[in-house]
Design an enzyme around this catalytic site. Structure first.
Site, PDB file in Angstrom:
ATOM      1  N   HIS A  95      61.055  24.201  39.057  1.00 12.80           N
ATOM      2  CA  HIS A  95      62.222  24.972  39.512  1.00 12.80           C
ATOM      3  C   HIS A  95      62.005  25.546  40.920  1.00 12.80           C
ATOM      4  O   HIS A  95      62.439  26.667  41.211  1.00 12.80           O
ATOM      5  CB  HIS A  95      62.544  26.109  38.533  1.00 12.80           C
ATOM      6  CG  HIS A  95      62.935  25.644  37.162  1.00 12.80           C
ATOM      7  ND1 HIS A  95      64.242  25.481  36.774  1.00 12.80           N
ATOM      8  CD2 HIS A  95      62.186  25.291  36.085  1.00 12.80           C
ATOM      9  CE1 HIS A  95      64.278  25.067  35.505  1.00 12.80           C
ATOM     10  NE2 HIS A  95      63.046  24.938  35.078  1.00 12.80           N
ATOM     11  N   ASN A 168      68.557  27.111  30.833  1.00 13.50           N
ATOM     12  CA  ASN A 168      68.934  25.879  31.533  1.00 13.50           C
ATOM     13  C   ASN A 168      70.400  25.575  31.289  1.00 13.50           C
ATOM     14  O   ASN A 168      71.047  26.225  30.470  1.00 13.50           O
ATOM     15  CB  ASN A 168      68.103  24.698  31.007  1.00 13.50           C
ATOM     16  CG  ASN A 168      66.698  24.672  31.595  1.00 13.50           C
ATOM     17  OD1 ASN A 168      66.441  25.255  32.646  1.00 13.50           O
ATOM     18  ND2 ASN A 168      65.804  23.983  30.916  1.00 13.50           N
TER      19      ASN A 168
HETATM   20 FE1  HDD Z   1      60.129  27.271  32.465  1.00 14.96          FE
HETATM   21  C1  HDD Z   1      60.300  28.420  35.633  1.00 14.96           C
HETATM   22  C2  HDD Z   1      63.572  27.314  32.258  1.00 14.96           C
HETATM   23  C3  HDD Z   1      59.979  25.931  29.292  1.00 14.96           C
HETATM   24  C4  HDD Z   1      56.782  27.537  32.528  1.00 14.96           C
HETATM   25  N1  HDD Z   1      61.647  27.747  33.700  1.00 14.96           N
HETATM   26  C5  HDD Z   1      61.498  28.229  34.975  1.00 14.96           C
HETATM   27  C6  HDD Z   1      62.792  28.505  35.531  1.00 14.96           C
HETATM   28  C7  HDD Z   1      63.712  28.175  34.585  1.00 14.96           C
HETATM   29  C8  HDD Z   1      62.981  27.717  33.429  1.00 14.96           C
HETATM   30  C9  HDD Z   1      65.210  28.293  34.705  1.00 14.96           C
HETATM   31  C10 HDD Z   1      63.051  29.026  36.927  1.00 14.96           C
HETATM   32  C11 HDD Z   1      63.132  30.517  36.947  1.00 14.96           C
HETATM   33  C12 HDD Z   1      63.468  30.982  38.337  1.00 14.96           C
HETATM   34  O1  HDD Z   1      64.581  30.702  38.785  1.00 14.96           O
HETATM   35  O2  HDD Z   1      62.613  31.615  38.928  1.00 14.96           O
HETATM   36  N2  HDD Z   1      61.502  26.657  31.085  1.00 14.96           N
HETATM   37  C13 HDD Z   1      62.861  26.858  31.158  1.00 14.96           C
HETATM   38  C14 HDD Z   1      63.454  26.533  29.878  1.00 14.96           C
HETATM   39  C15 HDD Z   1      62.454  26.132  29.058  1.00 14.96           C
HETATM   40  C16 HDD Z   1      61.212  26.224  29.813  1.00 14.96           C
HETATM   41  C17 HDD Z   1      64.931  26.648  29.554  1.00 14.96           C
HETATM   42  C18 HDD Z   1      62.513  25.705  27.623  1.00 14.96           C
HETATM   43  C19 HDD Z   1      63.265  26.293  26.743  1.00 14.96           C
HETATM   44  N3  HDD Z   1      58.658  26.783  31.167  1.00 14.96           N
HETATM   45  C20 HDD Z   1      58.793  26.273  29.903  1.00 14.96           C
HETATM   46  C21 HDD Z   1      57.502  26.182  29.267  1.00 14.96           C
HETATM   47  C22 HDD Z   1      56.584  26.651  30.185  1.00 14.96           C
HETATM   48  C23 HDD Z   1      57.330  27.022  31.363  1.00 14.96           C
HETATM   49  C24 HDD Z   1      57.257  25.671  27.853  1.00 14.96           C
HETATM   50  C25 HDD Z   1      55.093  26.785  30.079  1.00 14.96           C
HETATM   51  C26 HDD Z   1      54.376  26.756  29.000  1.00 14.96           C
HETATM   52  N4  HDD Z   1      58.790  27.794  33.869  1.00 14.96           N
HETATM   53  C27 HDD Z   1      57.457  27.876  33.653  1.00 14.96           C
HETATM   54  C28 HDD Z   1      56.691  28.440  34.825  1.00 14.96           C
HETATM   55  C29 HDD Z   1      57.843  28.768  35.831  1.00 14.96           C
HETATM   56  C30 HDD Z   1      59.072  28.276  35.093  1.00 14.96           C
HETATM   57  C31 HDD Z   1      55.581  27.625  35.307  1.00 14.96           C
HETATM   58  C32 HDD Z   1      57.707  28.287  37.249  1.00 14.96           C
HETATM   59  C33 HDD Z   1      58.088  29.438  38.116  1.00 14.96           C
HETATM   60  C34 HDD Z   1      58.247  30.553  37.230  1.00 14.96           C
HETATM   61  O3  HDD Z   1      57.977  30.169  35.950  1.00 14.96           O
HETATM   62  O4  HDD Z   1      58.533  31.691  37.528  1.00 14.96           O
HETATM   63  O5  HDD Z   1      56.008  29.566  34.436  1.00 14.96           O
END
Ligand code: HDD
Length: 718
Positions: A95, A168
């Site tokens: 993202h 999402n």
């Molecule tokens: Fe995630 C970012 C949505 C599963 C780890 N995720 C991130 C963002 C969105 C989502 C919208 C951007 C947030 C922003 O605008 O700053 N992610 C989802 C959805 C998931 C999902 C809807 C399933 C239901 N994500 C998911 C899992 C993991 C992560 C299973 C890790 C085990 N996601 C992350 C992250 C991020 C992220 C690496 C990257 C930047 C942040 O978090 O702030 O931690």
């Protein structure tokens, strides 16, 4: 500028001074750290505040005739370069590309039956919010219109603390257990040996993983549908995806999913448009959101919940804690209870949209987690990722800090801003300072959930079924949507050079629908599957096809209409359509062979009048507009007929299923441009609609209103 007043005392004051509205609270809070670059009193200074009179030349040994070595002594120059060298922070690992906006959440109907959360029970509140939209796979500089899931992450600044929902635009996910996240993301990101391709799933590794990891089947069907190429961030649904819980004052608990449905309806590009726009305007979605808010066309969503009482958890054939499954709306209807509006653009991208840090773990009293194994793992990952992106004090950054009082014994760490006065920093302390909140003060109380089981790396039985809802989704799509899925899969697998990948995937599709599998296999040159793999249960469910969301009241509000003219255009027709479009809150743009003034029939150059077009035909592309209208005028049409780009605009608009309007001489021009011999066209002052091409050969004053009205219904801008 930062004031020394603690937030806690400022809050009540702000609530009174700002029209009694709470949304002012976050805006006012941010103002404490906001400086106005355009203030005429400003002068260039160093970071330590000393005014500078030359920031263009490094201090050096030089004469009027000859330059010489530069001096390390120049602290101001070193500071400037030094600061520049360190401007970047790590981009989000997923993202990375995003756009944000501030807004307001208002609740219409209290959910007190289910929860004690103030934000979901107090209908008098206006809760300030910040929403960040994003793509998933691309780097921060990648294009907006790629085929991908879109992030829908929302921070609510409530008086009880921040509540984040990190969702999402697709209601399900690729994996059931957070431990698989690095695998699915590695498989989707550019391949490790050559870092190709950027922001695409059309490659071997992604589809290799999708085949081997069957729980992703439902989700990849969504990503191959039109949902993954939205027309606008303003025209997509948001889903919390995971199962959360609500608990009420009586101590009862409910499972819940959060949903936002846009007033403008759910609309998508056709794939060819999305592909072209990625090059023609990589910022298409970012610009679209920004401009809509600047023009006060505030995007709005209805906020809804799906609720399952705790006792009904096991009553479904799927596990309600499995994030690869939807809760079909015929089984668990959505209750719409509130409205979200985005109404303010950020002042600065980096400090707001880039530094905003969402954490699924940020919930407020009355809202809790479920044992959804994806959510549980996410609760670790988001906090953790902010540490490498922003540092341990990320929650102090203006965009992240709550609007309610914060006090605890977490201290120090890199870049700590808060200055906490006092002689102790632990609990219990001899002063009884900063004690834990009493129950009457509505602290966060963890729900006393009974748990039993073995310590094992297991998932329950229902989690092992991976195909029913992939079929349910495909069965529920309209025919055009199903065809789009076929072509999308055809495109993606065509980009996989390794035969094992496209052969296996083509066989896998037979587990969903045999015709889908056959058509895709033929397109991509795989062995054609002969029979259905797993039997298709044939069931459908409401809410899955996006055709069910044409908009609260179908509208062309904020749609971009290109009006193509050349010298000698019919002024009455041109003025009529501009007025009619504006009256419908659409955005008319005049496009012509050049951007210097264009003169109407009978209007001389010397008149000094003319219309100054917004763009010339080469400066923009038809893809950037939702609709094309061509007024008549014999000379204008004769010029446009000679202009290949003008023909291409109209022809491409037709190929992209856009509404096209033509009056007078332009009717024949449009028919010829689109090679539409045999289709019904108007030959009188009656308005005719043929496949979204709306024509009136003779113009009468009502035609324009009629044209716009028909265009609305005709192509519906899907
Ligand atoms: Fe995630 C970012 C949505 C599963 C780890 N995720 C991130 C963002 C969105 C989502 C919208 C951007 C947030 C922003 O605008 O700053 N992610 C989802 C959805 C998931 C999902 C809807 C399933 C239901 N994500 C998911 C899992 C993991 C992560 C299973 C890790 C085990 N996601 C992350 C992250 C991020 C992220 C690496 C990257 C930047 C942040 O978090 O702030 O931690």
């Amino acid at each position: 500028m930062a004031s020394s007043a603690p937030i806690s005392t400022g809050l009540e004051k702000l609530q009174k001074t700002l029209d009694g509205t709470v949304e002012g609270v976050k805006v006012a809070d941010l103002r404490r750290d906001t400086k106005d670059y355009h203030d005429p009193k400003n002068r260039l200074t160093t970071d330590y505040g000393v005014k500078q009179n030359n920031t263009d030349d490094w201090l050096k040994v030089a004469t009027e005739d000859k330059t010489g070595p530069m001096l390390m002594e120049d602290h101001a120059a070193r500071e400037k370069i030094n600061r520049f060298d360190h401007e970047r922070i790590p981009e989000r690992v997923v993202h990375a590309r995003g756009s944000g906006a501030f807004g307001t959440f208002k609740l219409h109907k209290s959910l007190e039956q289910y929860t004690s959360a103030g934000v979901l029970t107090d209908t008098t509140r206006s809760t300030p919010t910040f929403l960040r939209f994003s793509t998933v796979l691309g780097s921060a500089g990648s294009a907006d219109t790629v085929r991908d899931v879109r992030g829908f992450a929302i921070k609510h600044y409530t008086p009880e603390g921040n509540w984040d929902v990190v969702g999402n635009n697709i209601p399900v996910f690729f994996i059931q257990d957070a431990i698989k996240f690095p695998d699915v993301i590695h498989a989707g990101k550019p391949e490790p040996h050559n870092a190709v391709p950027q922001a695409q799933t059309a490659h071997n590794n992604f589809w290799d993983f999708q085949f081997q990891h069957t729980e992703a089947t439902h989700m990849f069907m969504w990503t191959q549908s039109d949902r993954a190429i939205p027309r606008s961030y303003r025209m997509m649904q948001g889903f919390g995806v995971n199962t959360y819980t609500l608990s009420n004052a009586k101590g009862e608990r409910f499972f819940v999913k959060f949903i936002w449905t846009p007033h403008l309806g759910v609309h998508s590009f056709v794939w060819d448009e999305a592909l072209k726009l990625a090059g023609q305007d990589p910022d298409f979605h970012r610009r679209d959101l920004w401009e809509a808010i600047e023009n006060k066309a505030y995007p709005r969503w209805d906020f809804g919940v799906q609720i399952i009482p705790e006792g009904d958890e096991d009553k479904f054939e799927f596990d309600i804690l499995d994030a690869t499954k939807v809760w079909p709306e015929d089984l668990v209807p959505i209750q719409y209870v509130g409205e979200l509006e985005l109404n303010r653009n950020p002042d600065e991208y980096f400090t707001q949209t880039e530094q905003v840090a969402f954490c699924t773990g940020h919930v407020v009293p009355g809202i809790g987690f479920s044992d959804d194994p994806l959510l549980q793992g996410r609760n670790f990952s988001y906090q953790d990722t902010q540490l490498s992106r922003l540092g341990i004090n990320f929650q102090e950054l203006p965009i992240n800090r709550p609007v309610c009082p914060v006090m605890n014994n977490n201290r120090d760490g890199g870049m700590r801003h808060t200055i906490t006065k006092g002689t102790v920093n632990y609990w219990p302390n001899r002063f009884d300072a900063a004690p834990p909140a009493a129950v009457e003060e509505q602290p966060y109380i963890d729900y006393p959930q009974k748990v039993a089981g073995m310590k094992a790396r297991l998932r329950s039985k229902k989690f092992r079924e991976h195909f029913n809802q992939a079929q349910l989704f495909y069965n529920s799509l309209s025919l055009p949507e199903q065809m789009h899925v076929q072509f999308a899969l055809g495109f993606e697998l065509d980009h996989c050079e390794d035969p094992i990948v496209y052969e296996r995937m083509s066989q896998r599709l037979a587990d969903i629908d045999i015709n889908l599998a056959k058509n895709v296999a033929e397109l991509v040159g795989a062995k054609i599957p002969e029979q259905q793999g797993r039997p298709n249960h044939g069931k459908k469910a409401p809410g899955l096809s996006q055709t069910e969301f044409p908009g609260k009241t179908p509208t062309i509000e904020t749609r971009r209409i290109a009006i193509i003219i050349a010298d000698g255009y019919d002024a009455a027709a041109y003025n009529g359509i501009v007025a009619a479009a504006k009256a419908c809150s659409a955005l008319p743009y005049t496009i012509a062979p050049r951007r210097t003034p264009i003169y109407a029939a009978g209007e001389s150059k010397e008149s000094g009048k003319g219309v100054k077009p917004d763009h010339h035909l080469e400066g923009m592309r038809g893809t950037m507009f939702d609709s094309v209208f061509v007024p008549g005028g014999a000379d204008s049409i004769a010029t446009l007929r000679q202009n290949g780009r003008a023909l291409h605009w109209v022809r491409e608009a037709f190929a992209h299923l856009k509404a096209i309007g033509a009056v007078g001489e332009a009717v024949d021009f449009v028919r010829d441009a689109c090679e539409l011999e045999g289709m019904a066209f108007s030959t009188s002052d009656e308005v005719t609609d043929s496949y979204g091409v709306v024509t009136a050969a003779k113009v009468k004053p009502t035609s324009f209103k009629e044209t716009v009205k028909m265009a609305k219904g005709a192509a519906d801008f899907v």
